[in-house]
Scaffold this motif. Structure first.
Motif, mmCIF file in Angstrom:
data_model
loop_
_atom_site.group_PDB
_atom_site.id
_atom_site.type_symbol
_atom_site.label_atom_id
_atom_site.label_comp_id
_atom_site.label_asym_id
_atom_site.label_seq_id
_atom_site.Cartn_x
_atom_site.Cartn_y
_atom_site.Cartn_z
ATOM 1 N N SER A 223 5.538 -10.146 -0.343
ATOM 2 C CA SER A 223 5.847 -10.596 1.025
ATOM 3 C C SER A 223 4.806 -10.081 2.005
ATOM 4 O O SER A 223 4.508 -10.724 3.009
ATOM 5 C CB SER A 223 7.225 -10.100 1.464
ATOM 6 O OG SER A 223 8.208 -10.627 0.649
ATOM 7 N N ALA A 224 4.288 -8.873 1.752
ATOM 8 C CA ALA A 224 3.337 -8.261 2.692
ATOM 9 C C ALA A 224 1.917 -8.807 2.526
ATOM 10 O O ALA A 224 1.053 -8.579 3.373
ATOM 11 C CB ALA A 224 3.316 -6.757 2.490
ATOM 12 N N HIS A 225 1.659 -9.494 1.439
ATOM 13 C CA HIS A 225 0.318 -10.035 1.181
ATOM 14 C C HIS A 225 -0.129 -10.903 2.369
ATOM 15 O O HIS A 225 0.674 -11.659 2.877
ATOM 16 C CB HIS A 225 0.360 -10.872 -0.104
ATOM 17 C CG HIS A 225 -0.986 -11.344 -0.534
ATOM 18 N ND1 HIS A 225 -1.919 -10.507 -1.084
ATOM 19 C CD2 HIS A 225 -1.551 -12.569 -0.462
ATOM 20 C CE1 HIS A 225 -3.006 -11.194 -1.352
ATOM 21 N NE2 HIS A 225 -2.813 -12.452 -0.982
ATOM 22 N N PRO A 226 -1.341 -10.827 2.884
ATOM 23 C CA PRO A 226 -2.517 -10.126 2.365
ATOM 24 C C PRO A 226 -2.719 -8.713 2.926
ATOM 25 O O PRO A 226 -3.834 -8.176 2.814
ATOM 26 C CB PRO A 226 -3.653 -11.039 2.830
ATOM 27 C CG PRO A 226 -3.175 -11.555 4.152
ATOM 28 C CD PRO A 226 -1.678 -11.696 4.040
ATOM 29 N N ALA A 227 -1.704 -8.114 3.543
ATOM 30 C CA ALA A 227 -1.890 -6.756 4.072
ATOM 31 C C ALA A 227 -2.087 -5.776 2.917
ATOM 32 O O ALA A 227 -1.710 -6.053 1.784
ATOM 33 C CB ALA A 227 -0.662 -6.346 4.867
ATOM 34 N N LYS A 228 -2.669 -4.641 3.262
ATOM 35 C CA LYS A 228 -2.801 -3.565 2.265
ATOM 36 C C LYS A 228 -1.452 -2.838 2.194
ATOM 37 O O LYS A 228 -0.842 -2.575 3.240
ATOM 38 C CB LYS A 228 -3.896 -2.613 2.749
ATOM 39 C CG LYS A 228 -4.407 -1.728 1.692
ATOM 40 C CD LYS A 228 -5.694 -1.045 2.116
ATOM 41 C CE LYS A 228 -6.338 -0.521 0.854
ATOM 42 N NZ LYS A 228 -7.731 -0.653 0.793
ATOM 43 N N VAL A 229 -0.999 -2.532 0.997
ATOM 44 C CA VAL A 229 0.308 -1.885 0.839
ATOM 45 C C VAL A 229 0.107 -0.509 0.198
ATOM 46 O O VAL A 229 -0.540 -0.394 -0.844
ATOM 47 C CB VAL A 229 1.228 -2.748 -0.059
ATOM 48 C CG1 VAL A 229 2.545 -2.031 -0.346
ATOM 49 C CG2 VAL A 229 1.485 -4.108 0.594
ATOM 50 N N VAL A 230 0.660 0.523 0.848
ATOM 51 C CA VAL A 230 0.561 1.874 0.292
ATOM 52 C C VAL A 230 1.974 2.436 0.178
ATOM 53 O O VAL A 230 2.664 2.598 1.185
ATOM 54 C CB VAL A 230 -0.284 2.788 1.210
ATOM 55 C CG1 VAL A 230 -0.352 4.202 0.645
ATOM 56 C CG2 VAL A 230 -1.678 2.215 1.367
ATOM 57 N N ALA A 231 2.406 2.688 -1.038
ATOM 58 C CA ALA A 231 3.774 3.183 -1.240
ATOM 59 C C ALA A 231 3.754 4.652 -1.616
ATOM 60 O O ALA A 231 3.023 5.060 -2.517
ATOM 61 C CB ALA A 231 4.464 2.370 -2.325
ATOM 62 N N LEU A 232 4.553 5.456 -0.897
ATOM 63 C CA LEU A 232 4.728 6.878 -1.235
ATOM 64 C C LEU A 232 6.110 7.003 -1.867
ATOM 65 O O LEU A 232 7.116 6.664 -1.248
ATOM 66 C CB LEU A 232 4.647 7.747 0.018
ATOM 67 C CG LEU A 232 3.373 7.639 0.852
ATOM 68 C CD1 LEU A 232 3.415 8.647 2.006
ATOM 69 C CD2 LEU A 232 2.125 7.865 0.002
#
Ligand SMILES: Nc1ncnc2c1ncn2[C@@H]1O[C@H](COP(=O)(O)OP(=O)(O)OP(=O)(O)O)[C@@H](O)[C@H]1O
Ligand SMILES: O=C(O)[C@H](O)CO
Length: 522
Positions: A223-232
């Motif tokens: 869903s977030a594409h094309p944003a960069k996704v960083v999961a902690l």
């Protein structure tokens, strides 16, 4: 082996001994067990793990060695029992670049944190992050579904310039329900509840959840594409598998309907499945169409806290309290009955004044296979326990972690940790009572064992006698899965482990404290 032993020196360095000795004299085995458990929980506090993993340098932030350039392009979402504290810390570190955020957290958590004086885990008043509370009793509900919808909308609106910081912790599955149409929330809840009650593992449960949910199994990252996704990620699953923790919303996982159906079949639920679920599972391509894998390098998943980290810090505390710390495994799973037998045998092995009969070691190795503990880890543990005895090293603190399962057959109140502690107490019967005999503790690091306000319990070989003297029949409480009621009734609840809200969740901690054994071993 000599090398392994030299790495685990039994006693603290001499300068520490003089400081520790007076404490040791005063503290009972029970108090020391509780103190070691507290250290395990402390190590995985949500704010601490985020602080360690987000390194701010000017207008950049580093995660796991990857640089993220901040240009007022940061968005934040989160879901899980520990996420409020994670979000508060993340906002302290990168808040100046934060555009907005939404987190889905357990019902009542803000008020509870305030009541417990844990304001540092709350968002500040003018925070850009909106808090949505839901999933009462750890079950997905309409409030959590609204939060999930808003999280999806936030992710959908992102562009290539944006960064989505995703905070994930245990309990995330229930807090991010987005059933694929035409499955209703009630239907999804119904099957997951039945699976859990039948003793399904978290791997099985989340395999099902991934298949029935829009956001799980990589759906959020897509869903977030094309944003960069960083999961902690604060892991509460054995082995820290990224695709299973909170059902892996940032990890693309293809759905195999046959695999999902086989889980239902295993628990005899296939014939009672709602038609909507069968319809979604019959659409083999539905997930693939919705969840196109995002471009490589656009998604970063980092585990920032886990059961292993908690056990490591518990070991340090155990050493300060005069024990030789020994970590068996962070991956104990399987039926709580087999797990309790394993700890019972390990206690007998460690406490035997003569060389333990070979059947004990054989039993330990056989049970290890049933409960996910490697033969090598068990052999190493027995070797250290044996050498500790023959060389007179003193007390040992055997630590393990994981998440056993309970097959519910009764209607009582309890949880897997209290049931495990009760069963181990039973297994220890006939051994010495503390201070000359072993003590066992089992506790959920989230402070909440099943639907009770206790995290677990502490037991020893005196449990059976104590229960009998108070007219409590352990076997009938066990038959009814009523461990919480048992411990509440026994000696005014003194065996219960009630740390209150811990604000974190990295599964359970098991601990066997073994006092120095005077022995004739060769
Ligand atoms: N009366 C009971 N006696 C023993 N175990 C129980 C009882 N009632 C529930 N359980 C067990 O408690 C577990 C659920 O506990 P809990 O709510 O702590 O879940 P959890 O796995 O820690 O949740 P999450 O993974 O979302 O953090 C299930 O394994 C269930 O079988
Ligand atoms: O939320 C979940 O799915 C469990 O806590 C495992 O991560």
């Amino acid at each position: 082996m000599a090398r392994v032993l030299s790495l685990v020196r039994p006693w603290p360095v001499p300068s520490l001994i003089s400081r520790i000795k007076p404490i040791l004299c005063k503290m009972s085995m029970d108090s020391r067990a509780r103190a070691v458990f507290a250290a395990a929980v402390e190590a995985v506090q949500p704010d601490a793990v985020v602080r360690k993993s987000l390194e701010r340098k000017g207008d950049s932030v580093f995660v796991d060695g990857h640089e993220l350039v901040l240009k007022h392009n940061l968005h934040l979402v989160g879901f899980g029992k520990a996420v409020l504290g994670m979000a508060a810390e993340a906002e302290r570190i990168v808040g100046d670049h934060l555009v907005r955020g939404i987190i889905s957290v357990p019902h009542g958590i803000q008020q509870t944190l305030r009541q417990h004086g844990k304001e540092h885990l709350l968002l500040k008043e003018n925070s850009r992050i909106r808090v949505k509370e839901g999933a009462k009793h750890n079950l997905p509900d309409a409030d959590a579904q609204v939060a999930a919808e808003e999280i999806k909308n936030l992710a959908n609106a992102l562009t290539e310039e944006d960064i989505l910081l995703v905070l994930i912790s245990g309990g995330g599955s229930a807090l991010l329900p987005a059933p694929i149409s035409p499955i209703s929330l009630q239907e999804k809840l119904g099957v997951t509840r039945k699976l859990a009650a039948a003793g399904a593992t978290i791997q099985e449960l989340n395999t099902v959840r991934r298949a029935l949910s829009f956001l799980k199994g990589g759906g959020l990252a897509c869903s977030a594409h094309p944003a960069k996704v960083v999961a902690l990620i604060l892991s509460d699953v054995i082995g820290d598998p990224l695709d299973l923790i909170a059902s892996g919303p940032t990890v693309f996982a293809e759905v195999y309907p046959e695999g999902v159906l086989s889980v239902f079949e295993r628990y005899k639920l296939l014939s009672s499945l709602p038609p909507s679920i069968m319809e979604v599972l019959r659409r083999p391509t539905c997930k693939k169409i919705m969840h196109q894998p995002t471009s490589p390098g656009r998604v970063l998943n980092a585990v920032i806290g886990s059961n292993s980290l908690a056990l490591k810090c518990a070991s340090l505390r155990a050493r300060e309290l005069g024990f030789l710390p020994l970590v068996l495994s962070p991956g104990v799973c399987g039926d709580v009955r087999a797990v309790s037998k394993l700890y019972g045998l390990l206690a007998r092995f460690a406490c035997s004044t003569d060389n333990p009969p070979p059947e004990i070691a054989e039993g330990i190795l056989a049970l290890g296979k049933e409960v996910g503990v490697q033969t090598w880890d068990l052999c190493r543990t027995m070797k250290v326990l044996n050498e500790g005895c023959t060389e007179g090293w003193g007390a040992t603190c055997l630590l393990a972690g994981g998440e056993p399962t309970v097959e519910l057959t009764g209607m009582g109140q309890g949880g897997r940790n209290q049931e495990l502690a009760l069963r181990v107490g039973w297994e220890l019967r006939g051994l010495e009572r503390p201070p000359d005999g072993p003590v066992f503790l089992s506790g959920g690091t989230d402070g909440q064992d099943g639907p009770t306000d206790a995290a677990g319990a502490v037991t020893d070989a005196g449990l059976l006698g104590e229960a009998q003297a108070q007219g409590l029949d352990i076997e009938s409480f066990l038959m009814n899965n009523d461990s919480y009621t048992f411990f509440q009734c026994l000696s005014a609840g003194k065996h219960l482990l009630v740390p209150g809200l811990t604000c974190t969740n990295v599964m359970d901690v098991h601990m066997l404290l073994i006092p120095p054994i005077l022995n004739n071993r060769r």
